[in-house]
Design an enzyme around this catalytic site. Structure first.
Site, PDB file in Angstrom:
ATOM      1  N   GLU A  57      26.122 -16.024  13.584  1.00 25.57           N
ATOM      2  CA  GLU A  57      27.113 -17.102  13.561  1.00 25.57           C
ATOM      3  C   GLU A  57      27.126 -17.912  12.270  1.00 25.57           C
ATOM      4  O   GLU A  57      26.916 -19.117  12.295  1.00 25.57           O
ATOM      5  CB  GLU A  57      26.899 -18.015  14.772  1.00 25.57           C
ATOM      6  CG  GLU A  57      27.090 -17.259  16.070  1.00 25.57           C
ATOM      7  CD  GLU A  57      27.163 -18.137  17.314  1.00 25.57           C
ATOM      8  OE1 GLU A  57      26.378 -19.082  17.412  1.00 25.57           O
ATOM      9  OE2 GLU A  57      27.992 -17.850  18.181  1.00 25.57           O
ATOM     10  N   GLU A  74      25.379 -10.136  22.381  1.00 27.97           N
ATOM     11  CA  GLU A  74      25.085 -11.117  23.433  1.00 27.97           C
ATOM     12  C   GLU A  74      26.103 -10.905  24.552  1.00 27.97           C
ATOM     13  O   GLU A  74      27.281 -10.673  24.300  1.00 27.97           O
ATOM     14  CB  GLU A  74      25.190 -12.553  22.908  1.00 27.97           C
ATOM     15  CG  GLU A  74      24.131 -12.881  21.865  1.00 27.97           C
ATOM     16  CD  GLU A  74      24.260 -14.284  21.263  1.00 27.97           C
ATOM     17  OE1 GLU A  74      24.788 -15.180  21.939  1.00 27.97           O
ATOM     18  OE2 GLU A  74      23.817 -14.458  20.120  1.00 27.97           O
TER      19      GLU A  74
END
Ligand code: GAL
Ligand code: MG
Length: 980
Positions: free
Chosen positions: A437, A509
């Site tokens: 991220e 994820e």
């Protein structure tokens, strides 16, 4: 001496490491005569410097005296540790948001400093002394005998200093000034507890001058895997002697030089199921080093990820280095325990979210067998907040803001290079991950190219490469990685060939395991197994990140989450999102994952004929001799037959199995359970329904009940049984059997559940219409013959009633039939549940049920549970989530009996499968308390019978609950029998 003049590097992203040795592969040298395959502590060249160091803590760099290295130390601290867990400063939990103003490369002046000091006795053996720190958050200024000798950052990477020149024989002083923030903080914005200090091992290596500086082991397989080459490239001043041993310890050869290789016919290959390792012994001058090498190849062929030529699925989890007492520090035992626990849950892969773990972790994964996505210490998520604060309009792409600042390019290369150079020799590592991220930038593009030059044998992963400021997008990396996609995305991948470009998909994820959940594992895996372009998925996340903060009076550990330390910027309980509790006890979600990741799937080819198909989901292991499959055939939980199977199914293959006893059975609800064991340990199970015929409960109306409607209630009485129905609520307010009142308070229609974390996005709607506070409004209630009929609604304020009901109680031989007709308000978002709630006396404490158990089970979360007959106590039913929430429900139930002092008091039966829960806590209590240790038991046991309970999903971060798991009906009928 004023040493502060040296504190000039931590706000300068061009100065990342001063006076450190260049990064290299992790290894620990041993003395020449020593067995270098032993644990590193046994090396005579290795001195662990863990333990007590003296410590001075300054809340700000400005509070430090000029002579901070000369003052008498004020306290001591244990190394390794996070100082916030040792009473210095406080931990802070934040996810996306930076804990400091976004003002790169500057950090606040109130930048806490920990000055660590210890004595070091130097033997005067003439050897080079290399001081190694395996992890320091966030940066370190190092001094030896008061003289500055270097600086380093990148919290989760190794920093090494050659301090030989600054040492003298005898006693010396080593001092490390560690700062909480540095420019690196902008690149270490991981969703975790923000803590500081020397948090991994510190040691001294005694080296000779011309020893090994670095070495790289490469294993190359030929096309048909019949031969391999192990090559070793050593960076050293002199030639080395390298011996190679087979996995079963036979010496295969010996070579001399710095660039050498061994050819192996019929190599034994490494994989996570059979982690077989060759051993290299490198002797260089007076030093010996052992390295374990795994021969394996990872490739992506037309989008299918293969290990050693076999298509593979990563049954993964994301793991943070986090422990409730030791914080970021993970000892070898702790790491080993985590890995063993993962393996026992059928996990075969781990992503080191979001930074490199201690080098020991990878050695353990090599030996015990786990595939690793090894991630760089790089996350800059907070930029998205900063970027949007003042109205810049790049939306989520603003995430890439930090990494697009050219001043950070060098740091990005550095973080990647340190990861790859340290772990390059680890067979368990199958993918390099550029971080998490942070968005994408030219620096990432360039860095990815450099990584390929260093190592082209692994795939490069990076989910955030899709977010760019220039809008160019990317399709340069080896795999397409996504987080929290919808199940359909997995099914339909790739949506477009243009963006996929023949690349595999990984879910880095998914199935956000926060609180009660995840409820979508089985759905995901159906599609993952069905799509060869999907190489696997990693549950977020392994462990609840709760900090142990003392105990309650009755000895329970209090786990703290964000805000509990008074942090003003915090993200609350979002760190409590693991498959296991902080102390590694399993959530029911972990068991759920275990069974979805099970090695054998069984389906019915023709259940009535006893024909089944067994499918071995393992990639390299045959389910054969060492495996045991036990089967049990039951009708309504009662045993009919049992037996054992010895299977022989090669990996990825299926076999037909015929079980004679299973054929032609009739009864009521006949199931066959297959339990799989390997080495005596359960690896999972499959349950298949062989026959089901709903007979329906034979309820005989009975007119001998005496119904009287006086005052506020209507009473029905017969043979010492008595039910009272309130005229005000139209619900049962007293239930007497054998002269004894079973209820503590009136029961009520129930449309609410204590919101689970996964109700995050819908609970607002529920609260808006006061689902938690609805009150009955009775329009009419009449008694006629042996029936009571009522018309009512449930509402609270502001809005139209949430639902209207017709209730009918009819009395029969064995009790009462309760028929509920409901009409839910059209505008209502789906309901958490619908049913009736009974508040039983505490003496009603045991339940026996036919349904999904023994674990809590929901319409979308029952892979760990099976239909059967179970018995339990209310107090054991509570699943003690750190943030209290709905728990303990059982789906797919046919009947539940409740016992008072071991004598059956009531039984609930329905002709349609229902859910129930039986708990010592009310939903109001669960919904109102922030922490489990604050919960107070109800003075009784609460029984909920539900027409339906909505699923749990994983929407705390994942997609919304799937339509099929929502209680979305607007008109429904629920009939159940209360036998007493
Ligand atoms: C992801 C992130 C993880 C964690 C998770 C929510 O976006 O990569 O680090 O924050 O969300 O628990
Ligand atoms: Mg994040």
């Amino acid at each position: 001496m004023n040493s502060r003049e040296y504190f000039i590097y931590h706000e300068d992203p061009q100065q990342l490491h001063i006076g450190t040795l260049p990064p290299h592969a992790y290894f620990i040298p041993f003395g020449k005569g020593q067995d270098s395959s032993q644990p590193r502590e046994r090396s005579e060249l290795f001195e662990l410097l863990n333990g007590e160091w003296s410590f001075d803590f300054y809340p700000s760099i400005f509070d430090m005296p000029d002579n901070f290295l000369e003052t008498a130390p004020k306290s001591v601290i244990n190394v390794p540790a996070n100082w916030e867990l040792c009473g210095f400063g406080k931990p802070q939990y934040t996810n996306v948001r930076y804990p400091i103003p976004f003002d790169p490369p500057y950090v606040p002046d109130d930048n806490p400093v920990g000055v660590y000091r210890r004595k070091y006795f130097c033997k005067g053996d003439g050897m080079r002394k290399i001081l190694v720190f395996e992890g320091v958050d966030s940066c370190i200024y190092l001094f030896v005998n008061g003289v500055f000798c270097g600086y380093s950052q990148v919290s989760h990477c190794t920093s090494e200093f050659d301090i030989t020149e600054l040492l003298h024989d005898g006693e010396n002083e080593i001092a490390a000034a560690v700062l909480k923030y540095c420019d690196g903080t902008y690149l270490e914005d991981q969703d975790k507890w923000r803590m500081s200090g020397i948090f991994r091992d510190v040691y001294m290596l005694s080296r000779e001058s011309e020893g090994i500086e670095d070495f790289t082991v490469r294993t190359l397989l030929n096309k048909d895997f019949s031969a391999a080459e192990i090559s070793v490239e050593i960076k050293a001043e002199r030639n080395c002697l390298v011996s190679l041993y087979s996995p079963d310890n036979v010496k295969l050869g010996e070579r001399q030089g710095r660039q050498l290789s061994f050819n192996i016919e019929n190599p034994v290959m490494w994989n996570a199921e059979k982690p077989q390792l060759y051993r290299l012994e490198i002797i260089c001058g007076n030093e010996a080093v052992t390295e374990l090498a795994g021969i394996r190849k990872i490739s992506s062929e037309n989008g299918t990820v293969k290990i050693n030529g076999t298509a593979i699925k990563f049954r993964g989890v994301n793991r943070h280095d986090f422990y409730p007492d030791t914080g970021y520090y993970a000892s070898e035992q702790q790491l080993k325990k985590d890995i063993e626990l993962m393996k026992s849950l059928n996990v075969n892969a781990v992503r080191t979210s979001h930074y490199p773990n201690s080098p020991l972790f990878y050695q353990l994964c090599d030996k015990l067998g786990l595939y690793v996505i090894d991630e760089a210490d790089l996350e800059a998520h907070g930029a998205v907040e900063a970027y949007n604060t003042y109205g810049w309009t790049n939306g989520y792409n603003g995430i890439a803001y930090t990494v697009n600042r050219s001043e950070f390019a060098k740091a990005i290369y550095d973080r990647h290079e340190r990861l790859i150079k340290r772990d390059i020799n680890r067979p368990c590592v199958v993918m390099w991950s550029l971080g998490n991220e942070s968005g994408y930038s030219d620096a990432f593009r360039e860095s990815a190219k450099r990584i390929k030059k260093l190592d082209d044998s692994r795939l490069i992963h990076y989910e955030s490469s899709r977010y760019t400021l220039d809008g160019k997008g990317e399709n340069e990396l080896d795999v397409v990685s996504v987080m929290y996609p919808q199940v359909d995305y997995v099914k339909n991948y790739p949506v477009s060939e243009e963006t996929a470009k023949g690349r595999p998909l990984v879910l880095c994820e998914y199935s956000h395991a926060m609180g009660n959940g995840p409820g979508d594992l089985a759905d995901y895996w159906q599609e993952i197994y069905g799509n060869e372009l999907v190489c696997g998925a990693f549950v977020w996340e392994w462990c609840d990140q709760g900090i142990a903060a003392g105990k309650t009076a009755d000895g329970r550990v209090k786990y703290y989450y964000g805000g509990d330390f008074g942090e003003d910027v915090n993200d609350g309980s979002f760190c409590i999102d693991g498959l296991v509790y902080p102390d590694r006890r399993l959530h029911t979600g972990a068991l759920e994952m275990k069974n979805v990741y099970r090695p054998v799937y069984v389906s019915a080819e023709n259940a009535a004929e006893g024909r089944f198909i067994f499918e071995n989901k393992l990639d390299f292991t045959a389910v054969s001799e060492d495996w045991l499959c036990e089967y049990k055939i039951r009708d309504k939980g009662k045993a009919l037959y049992s037996g054992e199977l010895r299977l022989d199914i090669p990996p990825h293959e299926s076999r037909r199995v015929y079980i004679a006893e299973a054929a032609g059975l009739t009864g009521e609800h006949i199931t066959i359970d297959f339990d799989f064991y390997y080495g005596g340990e359960s690896r999972g199970f499959e349950q298949i329904t062989l026959f089901r015929c709903r007979r329906g409960f034979e309820f005989k109306q009975n007119n001998s009940w005496r119904l009287t409607g006086s005052g506020k209630s209507i009473t029905a009485e017969r043979d010492g049984k008595r039910i009272e129905i309130s005229k005000r609520t139209a619900q049962i307010c007293s239930l007497i059997s054998d002269g004894c009142e079973l209820l503590r308070e009136p029961c009520g229609i129930n449309l609410f559940r204590a919101p689970i974390d996964n109700d995050m996005s819908v609970k607002g709607e529920w609260y808006k219409v006061f689902l938690d506070k609805l009150k009955p409004k009775v329009y009419s209630i009449t008694a006629e013959g042996n029936r009571v009929r009522a018309e009512l609604s449930m509402g609270y304020a502001v809005h139209e009633p949430a639902a209207h009901f017709m209730l009918e109680y009819s009395f029969g031989d064995d009790g009462v039939r309760i028929a509920m007709k409901a009409e839910i308000h059209n505008g209502m978002k789906y309901l958490p549940r619908l049913g009736m709630r009974f508040f039983f006396d505490k003496s009603v404490e045991k339940a026996e049920y036919l349904g999904y158990g023994p674990y809590e089970s929901y319409i979308d979360k029952h892979s760990a549970s099976a239909y059967g007959a179970y018995s339990c106590k209310a107090e054991e039913q509570h699943e003690d989530y750190i943030r209290p929430q709905e728990n303990g429900s059982h789906c797919g139930c046919e009947s539940v009996s409740l016992f008072r002092n071991n004598i059956k008091a009531v039984e609930f039966i329905s002709d349609s499968d229902f859910s129930f829960s039986f708990l010592p806590f009310t939903q109001e209590e669960l919904a109102s308390k922030t922490h489990n240790y604050l919960l107070e038991e109800y003075d009784g046991n609460v029984f909920c019978i539900d027409y339906k309970m909505s699923g749990v999903g994983s929407s705390s971060c994942g997609p919304e609950l799937l339509e099929k798991y929502r209680l979305n009906e607007k008109k429904l009928n629920f009939i159940f029998y209360l036998i007493f």
